[in-house]
Scaffold this motif. Structure first.
Motif, mmCIF file in Angstrom:
data_model
loop_
_atom_site.group_PDB
_atom_site.id
_atom_site.type_symbol
_atom_site.label_atom_id
_atom_site.label_comp_id
_atom_site.label_asym_id
_atom_site.label_seq_id
_atom_site.Cartn_x
_atom_site.Cartn_y
_atom_site.Cartn_z
ATOM 1 N N GLU A 18 -21.460 -21.800 -56.478
ATOM 2 C CA GLU A 18 -20.148 -20.215 -56.342
ATOM 3 C C GLU A 18 -18.952 -20.689 -56.043
ATOM 4 N N LYS A 19 -18.071 -20.296 -56.891
ATOM 5 C CA LYS A 19 -16.858 -21.154 -56.294
ATOM 6 C C LYS A 19 -16.782 -20.514 -54.862
ATOM 7 N N ALA A 20 -16.547 -19.206 -54.263
ATOM 8 C CA ALA A 20 -16.172 -18.321 -53.667
ATOM 9 C C ALA A 20 -16.995 -18.893 -52.223
ATOM 10 N N SER A 21 -17.590 -19.526 -52.669
ATOM 11 C CA SER A 21 -18.958 -19.674 -50.782
ATOM 12 C C SER A 21 -19.102 -21.616 -51.540
ATOM 13 N N THR A 22 -18.581 -21.924 -50.007
ATOM 14 C CA THR A 22 -18.462 -23.083 -49.956
ATOM 15 C C THR A 22 -19.161 -23.753 -48.467
ATOM 16 N N GLY A 23 -19.792 -22.410 -48.117
ATOM 17 C CA GLY A 23 -20.452 -23.276 -46.444
ATOM 18 C C GLY A 23 -21.671 -22.784 -46.859
ATOM 19 N N ILE A 24 -22.310 -22.552 -45.428
ATOM 20 C CA ILE A 24 -23.744 -22.982 -44.755
ATOM 21 C C ILE A 24 -23.456 -21.677 -44.231
ATOM 22 N N ALA A 25 -25.045 -21.229 -44.713
ATOM 23 C CA ALA A 25 -25.757 -19.933 -43.280
ATOM 24 C C ALA A 25 -27.254 -20.307 -43.066
ATOM 25 N N LEU A 26 -27.533 -19.987 -41.893
ATOM 26 C CA LEU A 26 -28.677 -19.933 -41.398
ATOM 27 C C LEU A 26 -29.332 -18.618 -41.369
ATOM 28 N N GLU A 27 -30.356 -18.109 -41.191
ATOM 29 C CA GLU A 27 -30.479 -16.561 -41.172
ATOM 30 C C GLU A 27 -31.916 -16.790 -41.016
ATOM 31 N N LEU A 28 -32.770 -16.334 -39.480
ATOM 32 C CA LEU A 28 -33.814 -16.169 -39.615
ATOM 33 C C LEU A 28 -34.644 -14.833 -38.386
ATOM 34 N N ASP A 29 -35.574 -14.615 -38.932
ATOM 35 C CA ASP A 29 -36.441 -13.747 -37.762
ATOM 36 C C ASP A 29 -36.899 -13.800 -36.810
ATOM 37 N N GLY A 30 -37.698 -12.744 -36.072
ATOM 38 C CA GLY A 30 -37.809 -13.428 -35.299
ATOM 39 C C GLY A 30 -38.898 -14.148 -34.550
ATOM 40 N N ASN A 31 -39.596 -14.823 -35.204
ATOM 41 C CA ASN A 31 -40.575 -15.386 -34.965
ATOM 42 C C ASN A 31 -40.214 -16.859 -35.144
ATOM 43 N N LEU A 32 -38.756 -17.203 -35.755
ATOM 44 C CA LEU A 32 -38.189 -18.436 -35.881
ATOM 45 C C LEU A 32 -37.652 -18.073 -35.310
ATOM 46 N N ASP A 33 -37.126 -20.173 -34.982
ATOM 47 C CA ASP A 33 -35.942 -20.908 -34.399
ATOM 48 C C ASP A 33 -35.527 -21.563 -34.704
ATOM 49 N N ALA A 34 -34.562 -22.177 -34.618
ATOM 50 C CA ALA A 34 -33.888 -23.923 -34.756
ATOM 51 C C ALA A 34 -33.203 -24.185 -34.562
ATOM 52 N N GLY A 35 -33.549 -25.171 -33.851
ATOM 53 C CA GLY A 35 -32.330 -26.292 -33.030
ATOM 54 C C GLY A 35 -30.023 -26.637 -33.467
ATOM 55 N N MET A 36 -29.892 -27.100 -32.732
ATOM 56 C CA MET A 36 -28.879 -27.686 -33.186
ATOM 57 C C MET A 36 -28.842 -28.336 -34.669
ATOM 58 N N VAL A 37 -27.945 -27.642 -35.280
ATOM 59 C CA VAL A 37 -27.854 -27.921 -37.151
ATOM 60 C C VAL A 37 -26.564 -28.989 -37.300
ATOM 61 N N GLU A 38 -27.770 -30.408 -37.339
ATOM 62 C CA GLU A 38 -26.919 -31.610 -37.427
ATOM 63 C C GLU A 38 -26.107 -31.402 -39.109
ATOM 64 N N ILE A 39 -24.994 -32.048 -39.108
ATOM 65 C CA ILE A 39 -24.567 -32.331 -40.349
ATOM 66 C C ILE A 39 -23.611 -33.414 -40.664
ATOM 67 N N VAL A 40 -23.215 -34.325 -41.687
ATOM 68 C CA VAL A 40 -22.632 -35.430 -41.638
ATOM 69 C C VAL A 40 -21.925 -35.156 -43.433
ATOM 70 N N GLU A 41 -20.325 -34.996 -43.077
ATOM 71 C CA GLU A 41 -19.672 -34.582 -44.505
ATOM 72 C C GLU A 41 -20.242 -36.313 -45.011
ATOM 73 N N LEU A 42 -20.199 -36.359 -45.833
ATOM 74 C CA LEU A 42 -20.417 -37.385 -47.148
ATOM 75 C C LEU A 42 -18.854 -37.902 -48.214
ATOM 76 N N VAL A 43 -18.675 -39.197 -48.247
ATOM 77 C CA VAL A 43 -17.303 -39.587 -48.647
ATOM 78 C C VAL A 43 -18.142 -39.552 -50.400
ATOM 79 N N SER A 44 -17.171 -39.436 -51.488
ATOM 80 C CA SER A 44 -17.746 -39.945 -52.709
ATOM 81 C C SER A 44 -17.982 -41.163 -52.349
ATOM 82 N N SER A 45 -18.831 -41.486 -54.007
ATOM 83 C CA SER A 45 -19.013 -42.647 -54.007
ATOM 84 C C SER A 45 -18.362 -43.876 -54.821
ATOM 85 N N TRP A 46 -17.704 -43.048 -55.163
ATOM 86 C CA TRP A 46 -17.051 -43.549 -56.336
ATOM 87 C C TRP A 46 -15.092 -42.958 -56.041
ATOM 88 N N ARG A 47 -15.019 -44.894 -55.573
ATOM 89 C CA ARG A 47 -13.250 -44.427 -54.917
ATOM 90 C C ARG A 47 -12.556 -44.780 -55.691
#
Length: 345
Positions: free
Chosen positions: A316-345
Motif C-alpha cells: 500500500e502506497k500510504a503504508s511504509t512502516g511496520i507495526a506489531l500487535e500482541l494480545d495479553g498472552n504473548l510478548d515480544a523482545g526487541m525487534v531487530e531491523i537491518v535496512e538493506l541496500v539494493s543489489s542493483w548498484r
C-alpha cells in the motif's frame, strides 16, 4: 569442455511440435553458452507418459553415472542413469503424494555431520521425502513433508556451484502479478538448505544465504511499542522472537508490514501471511521469525527455516512502516531491523 543443456521438447505446444509427444533432448555449446547446437540424435529419452518433463540431471560420483530425475504424471516420477548423457536406462520409480512437476534430487549432511548424510527428493509444490540412494534405487525413509508455503513454487538447487563451500543453494519461483511493470513474476531470495534432527525426525531447513549480509545497511532495534513510529526504508531484514506467558494458552500476534499482515495464531499453531496460511512445526520456547521485505515480496522464515512462507505483493502506497500487535498472552523482545541496500548498484 562443452556446456550441455538437457531440456524437454514440449510436444504439441507449437507449430513445430505439432503431433509430437513430450521427449527429453540435449544441446551443447562450445562458446560458454553464447550459441547452442542441438544434438543430432535427439531425443535422447523417448516419450514415457503424459507430458513427461522437467529433467534434473546430476553426476553421481560413486557409480560414475549421470542421474536424471524426471516428472511423469500426477504424483509419479522416475530416475534414469547414463554414462554419457545420451543412453539412458530407467532404474527407479517414485510416487510422492501431494506434489507434482519439477523434481530435484540431492544429498545433505545431517546436523552438518561428516559421518551422516541423507538424500532428498523434491517436488515443485514444496513437498520432499528423505531416503537413501545408491545411484540406481532411491529408498524412501520418510513420509512426504512440506516446509515451503505461500506462493513459491518449482524450487531448484544448484549442483557443484563454484564458491559454494559445499552448500546446497536453492531458489524458487515466487508467483504474483506486477501491475504496471515491464515483467511479471519473480524469484525468491536464495536459501541454504540443511537437514537437522528434530523431535519429529530429520527435517529440512532453509535460511537466506550469508551473501545477503553484503546488502546490510543501518541496523536498529525497537521495542514493539516504538516500532510503529519508526522511519524505515523499503528493503528490510526483520527479526523478532514472540513468547507466551508461562502457563498460558492461545494468543495471537500480528505483524503488519507495509499493509500486509503476518498473523501468528498460537492456539491453532499457524502462521498466516496475507491470505496464505501454514502449519507451524512443533517447537518449544519462543517463535523466532525472520522476515525479508523487498519492494514487491515478503518472505518469512520461522524457527531458523523449519518453515518458509513467501508471497509476492504490491505494498500500500500510504503504508511504509511496520507495526506489531500482541494480545495479553504473548510478548515480544526487541525487534531487530537491518535496512538493506539494493543489489542493483
Amino acid at each position: 569442455p562443452p556446456l550441455v543443456c538437457i531440456y524437454t521438447a514440449a510436444g504439441g505446444t507449437s507449430r513445430q511440435s505439432e503431433n509430437h509427444k513430450f521427449t527429453q533432448c540435449i544441446a551443447f555449446s562450445h562458446d560458454r553458452g553464447r550459441t547452442w547446437e542441438k544434438y543430432g540424435g535427439n531425443p535422447v529419452l523417448e516419450h514415457i507418459a503424459a507430458n513427461n518433463r522437467d529433467p534434473k540431471v546430476i553426476w553421481h560420483e560413486p557409480t560414475g553415472r549421470w542421474v536424471m530425475a524426471l516428472y511423469l504424471e500426477e504424483n509419479d516420477y522416475a530416475l534414469f542413469t547414463s554414462p554419457n548423457l545420451i543412453d539412458w536406462v530407467r532404474c527407479c520409480d517414485l510416487n510422492i503424494p501431494g506434489t507434482t512437476e519439477c523434481p530435484d534430487i540431492f544429498v545433505l549432511p545431517v546436523d552438518s555431520s561428516p559421518h551422516e548424510s541423507k538424500w532428498v527428493f523434491w517436488g515443485a509444490s514444496g513437498d520432499y521425502v528423505i531416503g537413501s540412494f545408491d545411484g540406481r534405487q532411491f529408498e524412501i525413509e520418510s513420509r512426504p513433508r512440506r516446509f515451503q508455503y505461500g506462493r513459491s513454487y518449482a524450487a531448484q538447487s544448484w549442483s557443484d556451484m563454484p564458491f559454494s563451500d559445499g552448500r546446497r543453494i536453492q531458489i524458487a519461483w515466487l508467483r504474483g502479478d506486477k501491475p504496471d511493470m515491464p515483467f511479471n513474476q519473480q524469484m525468491t531470495f536464495p536459501t541454504e538448505l540443511a537437514l537437522r534432527n528434530t523431535s519429529d525426525g530429520i527435517r529440512m531447513f532453509a535460511e537466506p544465504v550469508k551473501e545477503l549480509e553484503a546488502l546490510n545497511g543501518r541496523k536498529q532495534t525497537f521495542s514493539p511499542s516504538d516500532l510503529q513510529t519508526a522511519e524505515l526504508g523499503e528493503l528490510l531484514d526483520v527479526r523478532v522472537a514472540i513468547a507466551a506467558a508461562e502457563g498460558s494458552s492461545g494468543g495471537k500476534a500480528v505483524v503488519n508490514i507495509r499493509g500486509t499482515s503476518l498473523v501468528y495464531d498460537r492456539g491453532k499453531g499457524t502462521l498466516q501471511l496475507g491470505t496464505d496460511s501454514a502449519p507451524l512445526p512443533y517447537f518449544n520456547g519462543p517463535l523466532e521469525l525472520r522476515i525479508l521485505v523487498d519492494r514487491s515480496s515478503l518472505e518469512v522464515f520461522a524457527q531458523k527455516g523449519a518453515l518458509t512462507l513467501g508471497i509476492a505483493m504490491v505494498p500500500e502506497k500510504a503504508s511504509t512502516g511496520i507495526a506489531l500487535e500482541l494480545d495479553g498472552n504473548l510478548d515480544a523482545g526487541m525487534v531487530e531491523i537491518v535496512e538493506l541496500v539494493s543489489s542493483w548498484r
